[in-house]
Design a protein around this motif. Structure first.
Motif, PDB file in Angstrom:
ATOM      1  N   VAL A   1      39.268  31.697  18.350  1.00  0.00           N
ATOM      2  CA  VAL A   1      38.486  31.738  18.801  1.00  0.00           C
ATOM      3  C   VAL A   1      38.361  31.473  20.631  1.00  0.00           C
ATOM      4  CG1 VAL A   1      38.004  29.679  18.626  1.00  0.00           C
ATOM      5  CG2 VAL A   1      36.231  31.460  19.074  1.00  0.00           C
ATOM      6  N   MET A   2      39.718  30.949  20.260  1.00  0.00           N
ATOM      7  CA  MET A   2      40.113  30.647  22.735  1.00  0.00           C
ATOM      8  C   MET A   2      40.689  31.765  22.621  1.00  0.00           C
ATOM      9  SD  MET A   2      39.237  27.621  22.923  1.00  0.00           S
ATOM     10  CE  MET A   2      37.792  26.324  21.614  1.00  0.00           C
ATOM     11  N   VAL A   3      41.735  32.430  21.967  1.00  0.00           N
ATOM     12  CA  VAL A   3      42.724  33.160  23.072  1.00  0.00           C
ATOM     13  C   VAL A   3      41.711  34.266  22.886  1.00  0.00           C
ATOM     14  CG1 VAL A   3      44.859  34.948  22.573  1.00  0.00           C
ATOM     15  CG2 VAL A   3      44.980  32.632  22.782  1.00  0.00           C
ATOM     16  N   GLY A   4      40.868  34.936  21.951  1.00  0.00           N
ATOM     17  CA  GLY A   4      40.003  35.825  22.068  1.00  0.00           C
ATOM     18  C   GLY A   4      38.865  35.419  22.989  1.00  0.00           C
ATOM     19  N   ASP A   5      38.427  34.615  23.589  1.00  0.00           N
ATOM     20  CA  ASP A   5      37.779  34.423  24.358  1.00  0.00           C
ATOM     21  C   ASP A   5      37.691  34.818  26.447  1.00  0.00           C
ATOM     22  OD1 ASP A   5      34.655  33.344  25.061  1.00  0.00           O
ATOM     23  OD2 ASP A   5      35.797  31.935  26.252  1.00  0.00           O
ATOM     24  N   ASN A   6      39.642  35.277  26.342  1.00  0.00           N
ATOM     25  CA  ASN A   6      39.809  35.194  27.413  1.00  0.00           C
ATOM     26  C   ASN A   6      40.420  37.000  26.895  1.00  0.00           C
ATOM     27  OD1 ASN A   6      40.053  33.345  29.003  1.00  0.00           O
ATOM     28  ND2 ASN A   6      43.010  33.171  28.566  1.00  0.00           N
ATOM     29  N   ASP A   7      38.325  37.732  27.088  1.00  0.00           N
ATOM     30  CA  ASP A   7      38.745  39.396  26.046  1.00  0.00           C
ATOM     31  C   ASP A   7      38.543  40.432  27.794  1.00  0.00           C
ATOM     32  OD1 ASP A   7      36.228  37.971  27.687  1.00  0.00           O
ATOM     33  OD2 ASP A   7      34.905  38.865  26.109  1.00  0.00           O
ATOM     34  N   ALA A   8      38.064  41.063  27.700  1.00  0.00           N
ATOM     35  CA  ALA A   8      38.385  41.783  29.016  1.00  0.00           C
ATOM     36  C   ALA A   8      37.294  41.211  30.193  1.00  0.00           C
ATOM     37  CB  ALA A   8      37.619  43.096  28.987  1.00  0.00           C
ATOM     38  N   GLY A   9      35.945  40.672  29.882  1.00  0.00           N
ATOM     39  CA  GLY A   9      35.122  40.231  31.076  1.00  0.00           C
ATOM     40  C   GLY A   9      36.025  39.179  31.907  1.00  0.00           C
ATOM     41  N   GLY A  10      36.422  38.000  30.600  1.00  0.00           N
ATOM     42  CA  GLY A  10      37.698  36.687  31.416  1.00  0.00           C
ATOM     43  C   GLY A  10      38.605  36.840  32.230  1.00  0.00           C
ATOM     44  N   ILE A  11      39.173  38.018  31.354  1.00  0.00           N
ATOM     45  CA  ILE A  11      40.656  38.534  32.867  1.00  0.00           C
ATOM     46  C   ILE A  11      39.407  39.276  34.369  1.00  0.00           C
ATOM     47  CG2 ILE A  11      42.362  40.562  33.119  1.00  0.00           C
ATOM     48  CD1 ILE A  11      42.784  38.715  30.126  1.00  0.00           C
TER      49      ILE A  11
ATOM     50  N   GLY B   1      39.897  38.727  48.213  1.00  0.00           N
ATOM     51  CA  GLY B   1      38.929  38.844  49.406  1.00  0.00           C
ATOM     52  C   GLY B   1      38.282  40.303  48.642  1.00  0.00           C
ATOM     53  N   ALA B   2      38.715  41.471  47.623  1.00  0.00           N
ATOM     54  CA  ALA B   2      37.936  42.475  48.156  1.00  0.00           C
ATOM     55  C   ALA B   2      38.539  43.315  46.189  1.00  0.00           C
ATOM     56  CB  ALA B   2      39.926  43.682  48.761  1.00  0.00           C
ATOM     57  N   PHE B   3      38.291  42.232  45.632  1.00  0.00           N
ATOM     58  CA  PHE B   3      37.966  42.108  44.558  1.00  0.00           C
ATOM     59  C   PHE B   3      36.801  43.308  43.953  1.00  0.00           C
ATOM     60  CE2 PHE B   3      36.075  41.934  39.530  1.00  0.00           C
ATOM     61  CZ  PHE B   3      37.174  42.288  39.436  1.00  0.00           C
ATOM     62  N   THR B   4      38.002  44.747  43.226  1.00  0.00           N
ATOM     63  CA  THR B   4      36.346  45.342  42.378  1.00  0.00           C
ATOM     64  C   THR B   4      36.556  45.885  41.200  1.00  0.00           C
ATOM     65  OG1 THR B   4      38.219  47.681  42.859  1.00  0.00           O
ATOM     66  CG2 THR B   4      36.433  47.361  44.485  1.00  0.00           C
ATOM     67  N   ASP B   5      37.663  45.487  40.078  1.00  0.00           N
ATOM     68  CA  ASP B   5      37.465  46.019  38.711  1.00  0.00           C
ATOM     69  C   ASP B   5      38.511  45.499  38.386  1.00  0.00           C
ATOM     70  OD1 ASP B   5      38.743  48.193  38.667  1.00  0.00           O
ATOM     71  OD2 ASP B   5      37.188  49.721  39.305  1.00  0.00           O
ATOM     72  N   ALA B   6      38.585  45.083  37.339  1.00  0.00           N
ATOM     73  CA  ALA B   6      40.646  45.285  36.604  1.00  0.00           C
ATOM     74  C   ALA B   6      41.550  46.252  36.620  1.00  0.00           C
ATOM     75  CB  ALA B   6      40.176  44.147  34.540  1.00  0.00           C
ATOM     76  N   GLY B   7      40.877  47.132  36.631  1.00  0.00           N
ATOM     77  CA  GLY B   7      41.915  48.531  36.554  1.00  0.00           C
ATOM     78  C   GLY B   7      42.056  48.297  38.204  1.00  0.00           C
ATOM     79  N   ALA B   8      41.202  48.208  39.136  1.00  0.00           N
ATOM     80  CA  ALA B   8      42.548  48.375  41.051  1.00  0.00           C
ATOM     81  C   ALA B   8      43.135  47.422  40.846  1.00  0.00           C
ATOM     82  CB  ALA B   8      40.951  48.220  41.610  1.00  0.00           C
ATOM     83  N   VAL B   9      42.211  46.286  39.999  1.00  0.00           N
ATOM     84  CA  VAL B   9      43.635  44.820  40.141  1.00  0.00           C
ATOM     85  C   VAL B   9      45.013  45.206  39.517  1.00  0.00           C
ATOM     86  CG1 VAL B   9      43.961  42.405  38.545  1.00  0.00           C
ATOM     87  CG2 VAL B   9      41.521  43.189  39.954  1.00  0.00           C
ATOM     88  N   ALA B  10      44.890  46.271  38.389  1.00  0.00           N
ATOM     89  CA  ALA B  10      46.564  46.227  38.306  1.00  0.00           C
ATOM     90  C   ALA B  10      47.513  47.330  39.289  1.00  0.00           C
ATOM     91  CB  ALA B  10      45.893  47.293  36.824  1.00  0.00           C
ATOM     92  N   LYS B  11      46.988  48.123  39.637  1.00  0.00           N
ATOM     93  CA  LYS B  11      47.137  49.507  40.757  1.00  0.00           C
ATOM     94  C   LYS B  11      47.398  48.532  41.846  1.00  0.00           C
ATOM     95  CE  LYS B  11      43.802  52.915  39.151  1.00  0.00           C
ATOM     96  NZ  LYS B  11      42.713  53.414  39.881  1.00  0.00           N
ATOM     97  N   GLY B  12      46.070  47.908  42.415  1.00  0.00           N
ATOM     98  CA  GLY B  12      46.653  46.462  43.775  1.00  0.00           C
ATOM     99  C   GLY B  12      48.323  46.011  43.386  1.00  0.00           C
ATOM    100  N   LEU B  13      48.639  45.297  41.615  1.00  0.00           N
ATOM    101  CA  LEU B  13      49.364  44.403  41.317  1.00  0.00           C
ATOM    102  C   LEU B  13      50.582  45.233  41.723  1.00  0.00           C
ATOM    103  CD1 LEU B  13      48.604  42.360  38.466  1.00  0.00           C
ATOM    104  CD2 LEU B  13      49.027  41.615  40.671  1.00  0.00           C
TER     105      LEU B  13
ATOM    106  N   ALA C   1      51.777  47.281  35.439  1.00  0.00           N
ATOM    107  CA  ALA C   1      51.930  47.784  33.803  1.00  0.00           C
ATOM    108  C   ALA C   1      51.868  46.425  33.415  1.00  0.00           C
ATOM    109  CB  ALA C   1      53.497  48.061  33.153  1.00  0.00           C
ATOM    110  N   PHE C   2      52.153  45.306  33.307  1.00  0.00           N
ATOM    111  CA  PHE C   2      52.029  44.229  32.969  1.00  0.00           C
ATOM    112  C   PHE C   2      50.387  43.552  32.749  1.00  0.00           C
ATOM    113  CE2 PHE C   2      55.585  41.393  31.293  1.00  0.00           C
ATOM    114  CZ  PHE C   2      56.909  42.207  30.993  1.00  0.00           C
ATOM    115  N   PHE C   3      50.387  43.730  34.301  1.00  0.00           N
ATOM    116  CA  PHE C   3      48.488  43.632  33.471  1.00  0.00           C
ATOM    117  C   PHE C   3      48.070  44.314  33.115  1.00  0.00           C
ATOM    118  CE2 PHE C   3      44.146  43.698  35.917  1.00  0.00           C
ATOM    119  CZ  PHE C   3      44.152  42.018  35.738  1.00  0.00           C
ATOM    120  N   ALA C   4      48.067  45.486  33.510  1.00  0.00           N
ATOM    121  CA  ALA C   4      47.523  46.046  32.281  1.00  0.00           C
ATOM    122  C   ALA C   4      47.615  46.005  30.849  1.00  0.00           C
ATOM    123  CB  ALA C   4      48.218  47.970  32.570  1.00  0.00           C
TER     124      ALA C   4
END
Length: 541
Positions: free
Chosen positions: A57-67, A294-306, A316-319
């Motif tokens: 239940v705890m790890v499940g709470d680190n879901d897409a929205g949490g990431i 300071g330029a967050f847009t969405d999780a997909g952009a974070v993967a590309k930024g990393l 790839a690990f973030f994705a």
């Protein structure tokens, strides 16, 4: 009809699949096993067999929205919000420990308890709201799957259907042990956040400082305050209450294993906070001093930024982390809904049953998965509106969910010798009050973005302090004499709630009636505001 004939008449358990041997992913404990665990080795083996519900239940709470939320915190505010995570550890433990006690002692799901102890209105509202929020949350999990697999160039018309079939396949096996083993694979993949944090080359000094010294990079403003509230909201979610209570019952745990399931919950709380902290650290140091800070847009952009700032392997690990989080989040959220469905409509609901023996349970799970995944594939679907609605509806549901949890844990007919102690009531009342205040702020600011968040926070904090003082005074004046319950530890461990049908109807004091009226008024206003906002957004305003 449920198979009540096979049960002992003194048992509160509603489904005979919920009684028997404990069959966990890492071991089995026989029903007749009453031997004390005297060595550390025996205790460890027992813990491994019992562990699962709290960790999942705890790890499940680190879901897409949490990431996405934790990545936004790191990218926009560095490590300055790590202290929020530290404060969330006791909140998670206190909330979920109360749910553990309810599950182990009553043998009845959260949804059914609300129906029986608070009436049809509150039962229908809580479960109906849960269904809606969980369905919308599940859509955001499939959005996360889409973003994660798009990073690798996979079309959503491939990734979403395959993920949906995977989620269905791992759940309808008819074996609790196999299902839990799959969940442990997701939990293991969650630790990929550790190398992500290491590859960003963090500095220990700022990390340690920001864990223990509350502050906000750039100063506290409405945007930062909203992000803090979102961090709380994504970490303390209403579905967790329904999921863990039903899951410990489904695993056939009883009060005898209370200390082990509490340990499972505590371990889960630290694991989820470790994962969240690693994400914040990874994005904070990866983007520090770059044009992406300071330029967050969405999780997909974070993967590309990393991938751009740290290296392709980091992206790839973030994705993969995002994909894994979306899958375990989807599995947990959907299962909490199916458990509640079984509670409300009296259908067999257990992962120990095969699909033929629990058709309604598995069909409800499958339909929810297919509908949510299908919505993501609709061209021009209002996915942004759905994501916003999840936050607002969760804010509406959380107050009632936490209030009901606290009241149930003080219901002597339900928990007997396991009711909250006075100190726990004080702590949990403060936590519930703060959660209600934060959820209200989140709902209001989602509906009315131009509101002065800092002023709203100060006003509500003042009301909260006064409310807690008044509630404490009323509780002190109206407290009654406690009934006699077993005093020995052995007797407490065997005490179970009598069957629900034999419990006396709860007597509502004037204070409780007033509180329920106020809660109903709040929910009415919040729902009306939500409907108005949805209409405005649909019209393009």
């Amino acid at each position: 009809m449920l198979d009540n004939q096979a049960l002992n008449l003194s048992s509160p358990v509603l489904d005979d699949a919920h009684e028997g041997d404990i069959r966990g992913a890492f071991g089995t404990i026989r029903k007749q096993d009453t031997a004390p665990r005297k060595t550390w080795g025996a205790r460890l083996r027992t813990l491994l067999a019992i562990m699962g519900p709290g960790l999942i239940v705890m790890v499940g709470d680190n879901d897409a929205g949490g990431i996405a939320t934790y990545a936004q915190a790191g990218q926009n505010y560095g490590t300055s919000l790590l202290w929020v995570l530290l404060l969330l550890i006791p909140v998670l433990i206190v909330n979920q420990e109360m749910v553990v006690r309810l599950g182990l002692v009553t043998g009845v799901g959260h949804a059914r308890l609300i129906f029986e102890r608070f009436g049809r209105f509150w039962g229908a509202f809580s479960v109906g709201d849960l269904f809606i929020v969980n369905c919308l949350t599940l859509i955001t999990e499939f959005i996360g799957i889409d973003l994660a697999m798009s990073y690798f160039g996979v079309s959503p018309y491939i990734s979403v259907p395959i993920s949906a079939l995977l989620l269905i396949a791992i759940t309808v096996t008819g074996s609790f042990r196999r299902w839990e083993a799959f969940m442990y694979l997701f939990i293991l993949a969650n630790f990929l956040v550790i190398p992500l944090a290491i590859w960003s080359h963090p500095h220990a000094g700022p990390v340690i400082h920001d864990f223990f010294v509350p502050h906000v990079q750039g100063g506290l403003n409405s945007d930062a305050l909203l992000l803090i509230i979102s961090m709380v909201g994504t970490t303390v979610a209403p579905w967790q209450l329904f999921f863990q209570q039903s899951n410990v019952i489904d695993k056939r745990l009883t009060p005898r294993w209370m200390s082990y399931e509490r340990a499972d919950t505590v371990i889960g709380a630290f694991v989820v906070i470790l994962g969240a902290a690693a994400l914040i650290i990874a994005t904070a140091f990866a983007f520090q001093g770059t044009n992406l800070a300071g330029a967050f847009t969405d999780a997909g952009a974070v993967a590309k930024g990393l991938a751009e700032k740290v290296g392709p392997l980091s992206g790839a690990f973030f994705a993969i982390v995002l994909l894994n989080a979306s899958l375990i989040g989807a599995a947990s959220v959907t299962l909490s809904t199916s458990y509640a469905f079984g509670d409300v409509f009296g259908v067999k609901h257990s992962l120990h049953r095969n699909w033929r023996d629990a058709l309604g349970f598995y069909v409800s799970y499958t339909i929810l998965i297919l509908i949510s995944g299908g919505i993501v594939l609709i061209p021009h679907a209002p996915l942004g509106l759905i994501t916003t609605a999840v936050q607002a509806l969760a804010g509406v549901l959380l107050p009632s969910a936490t209030v009901f949890l606290l009241l149930l844990c003080n219901d002597k007919d339900v928990l007997g010798p396991w009711v909250n102690k006075m100190w726990l009531n004080v702590v949990s009342s403060i936590i519930v009050g703060v959660l209600v205040m934060l959820s209200f702020i989140l709902a209001v600011t989602t509906l009315f973005p131009d509101v002065n968040v800092q002023l709203l926070t100060v006003v509500l904090a003042g009301i909260l302090v006064i409310g807690l003082l008044v509630a404490g005074l009323l509780y002190y004046r109206q407290r009654g004499k406690n009934p006699t319950y077993p005093e020995s530890e052995q007797d407490r461990m065997t005490w179970r709630m009598p069957p629900l049908s034999t419990l006396p109807k709860p007597v509502w004091s004037k204070t409780r009636k007033l509180g329920m009226i106020l809660l109903r008024g709040y929910l009415l206003v919040a729902v009306i505001m939500l409907i108005v906002k949805a209409v405005q957004l649909s019209l393009g305003h």
